[in-house]
Design an enzyme around this catalytic site. Structure first.
Site, PDB file in Angstrom:
ATOM      1  N   LYS A  58     -13.687 -33.952 -21.023  1.00 27.87           N
ATOM      2  CA  LYS A  58     -13.817 -33.887 -22.472  1.00 27.87           C
ATOM      3  C   LYS A  58     -12.429 -33.710 -23.070  1.00 27.87           C
ATOM      4  O   LYS A  58     -11.672 -32.828 -22.662  1.00 27.87           O
ATOM      5  CB  LYS A  58     -14.699 -32.705 -22.866  1.00 27.87           C
ATOM      6  CG  LYS A  58     -16.129 -32.777 -22.349  1.00 27.87           C
ATOM      7  CD  LYS A  58     -17.012 -33.534 -23.282  1.00 27.87           C
ATOM      8  CE  LYS A  58     -18.475 -33.390 -22.915  1.00 27.87           C
ATOM      9  NZ  LYS A  58     -19.365 -34.098 -23.879  1.00 27.87           N
ATOM     10  N   ASP A  88     -14.058 -38.377 -22.554  1.00 31.44           N
ATOM     11  CA  ASP A  88     -15.036 -38.383 -23.643  1.00 31.44           C
ATOM     12  C   ASP A  88     -14.407 -37.723 -24.851  1.00 31.44           C
ATOM     13  O   ASP A  88     -14.123 -36.523 -24.834  1.00 31.44           O
ATOM     14  CB  ASP A  88     -16.294 -37.629 -23.205  1.00 31.44           C
ATOM     15  CG  ASP A  88     -17.388 -37.645 -24.270  1.00 31.44           C
ATOM     16  OD1 ASP A  88     -17.172 -38.242 -25.336  1.00 31.44           O
ATOM     17  OD2 ASP A  88     -18.451 -37.050 -24.029  1.00 31.44           O
ATOM     18  N   GLU A 114     -15.363 -42.513 -23.852  1.00 32.94           N
ATOM     19  CA  GLU A 114     -16.600 -42.447 -24.622  1.00 32.94           C
ATOM     20  C   GLU A 114     -16.296 -42.117 -26.079  1.00 32.94           C
ATOM     21  O   GLU A 114     -15.507 -41.213 -26.365  1.00 32.94           O
ATOM     22  CB  GLU A 114     -17.536 -41.360 -24.057  1.00 32.94           C
ATOM     23  CG  GLU A 114     -18.027 -41.631 -22.656  1.00 32.94           C
ATOM     24  CD  GLU A 114     -18.945 -40.529 -22.162  1.00 32.94           C
ATOM     25  OE1 GLU A 114     -19.638 -39.896 -22.997  1.00 32.94           O
ATOM     26  OE2 GLU A 114     -18.975 -40.290 -20.940  1.00 32.94           O
ATOM     27  N   ASP A 139     -21.701 -43.714 -27.050  1.00 31.97           N
ATOM     28  CA  ASP A 139     -22.595 -42.615 -26.684  1.00 31.97           C
ATOM     29  C   ASP A 139     -23.406 -42.208 -27.910  1.00 31.97           C
ATOM     30  O   ASP A 139     -24.512 -42.680 -28.139  1.00 31.97           O
ATOM     31  CB  ASP A 139     -21.768 -41.453 -26.131  1.00 31.97           C
ATOM     32  CG  ASP A 139     -22.619 -40.276 -25.709  1.00 31.97           C
ATOM     33  OD1 ASP A 139     -23.863 -40.341 -25.826  1.00 31.97           O
ATOM     34  OD2 ASP A 139     -22.062 -39.254 -25.259  1.00 31.97           O
ATOM     35  N   LYS A 166     -28.808 -41.701 -22.935  1.00 30.88           N
ATOM     36  CA  LYS A 166     -29.419 -40.380 -22.802  1.00 30.88           C
ATOM     37  C   LYS A 166     -30.905 -40.528 -23.157  1.00 30.88           C
ATOM     38  O   LYS A 166     -31.261 -40.550 -24.340  1.00 30.88           O
ATOM     39  CB  LYS A 166     -28.751 -39.377 -23.742  1.00 30.88           C
ATOM     40  CG  LYS A 166     -27.300 -39.073 -23.373  1.00 30.88           C
ATOM     41  CD  LYS A 166     -26.657 -38.149 -24.391  1.00 30.88           C
ATOM     42  CE  LYS A 166     -25.235 -37.795 -23.972  1.00 30.88           C
ATOM     43  NZ  LYS A 166     -24.525 -37.024 -25.007  1.00 30.88           N
TER      44      LYS A 166
END
Length: 256
Positions: A58, A88, A114, A139, A166
């Site tokens: 991240k 991400d 992402e 995402d 997801k």
């Protein structure tokens, strides 16, 4: 998931695959949580020591220069053949400065990034996906897009290199199937990610993911952040998640 469980021979066996039988595992990325440089580096070392070959980091929580320095330190030790690095941004970049940051990341052999900018900016994201020096994965951009026409319009407008799925957020297994079919028709790559579900939800998503026979590392966590999760036979070994059939679901925990 609930209806499949209701009609299953056993409540937790939703799909009949080698994964469910305990004979196959699913490669996953090791997730590095945001924090200061020392905290993130500590997590990276732990993931590498436990056998992960794909790490997702991240970014956007600390200053970008520090994040680049951390990624450089990883690359100085591990080549792209040894460690696959995904990042991400969670929409942290501004549209104006995003391309420059992508160019700096590309120099470090990053696999993909992402959601570099916030969702909902389709034209800006389309421009980035066209000019980017490294693959972009959508995402949050997919969340709230449910009709077939909307999905087609999004993919044909932005033309991303990857999409991240997801199931809990995009219409369950049926919605995920639809996204995959549309992506593959357009030569867009994809992988599936859990979203902090409990072990019951994670098990269902992992079983579903196994039916797709993808060779890419998936984003399936183990609910390690929970303090009251339901004990399950899911375990991570050598950078992959597996269903350990020697272990059982702790049904007493559910009843209590």
């Amino acid at each position: 998931m609930a209806f499949m469980s209701l009609h299953a021979t056993t409540p937790f066996k939703l799909f009949d695959t080698d994964f469910t039988a305990g004979n196959a595992s699913i490669p996953i990325n090791g997730l590095i949580w945001m924090g200061d440089k020392d905290f993130m580096k500590q997590q990276i070392v732990e993931k590498l020591n436990t056998g992960f070959s794909c790490i997702k980091m991240k970014i956007g929580a600390i200053d970008f220069a520090s994040e680049i320095a951390l990624l450089k330190s990883i690359r100085q030790t591990f080549s792209r053949d040894e460690i696959e690095l995904r990042v991400d941004a969670n929409g942290a970049f501004s549209p104006k400065g995003a391309l420059d940051k992508l160019q700096q990341l590309a120099a470090l052999d990053i696999h993909s990034i992402e959601q570099p900018i916030k969702q909902g900016q389709w034209q800006e994201m389309a421009r980035l996906c066209k000019d980017t020096p490294l693959p972009i994965a959508l995402d949050e951009e997919l969340i709230g897009v449910f009709t077939l026409d909307e999905k087609i319009k999004l993919l044909d407008t932005i033309k991303p290199q990857y999409i991240i799925l997801k199931p809990s957020f995009i219409g369950g297994f049926k919605g995920t199937d639809e996204w995959i079919a549309l992506a593959e028709k357009r030569n867009i790559g994809w992988w599936i990610t859990s979203a902090l579900e409990s072990n019951i939800g994670l098990s269902a998503i992992a079983q579903y993911t196994a039916t797709k026979n993808s060779t890419l590392p998936q984003g399936l966590g183990t609910g390690s952040l929970y303090t009251n999760n339901i004990p399950a036979p899911l375990t991570v070994k050598a950078g992959a998640i597996l269903n350990d059939t020697s272990q059982q679901w702790d049904l007493d925990t559910i009843k209590n």
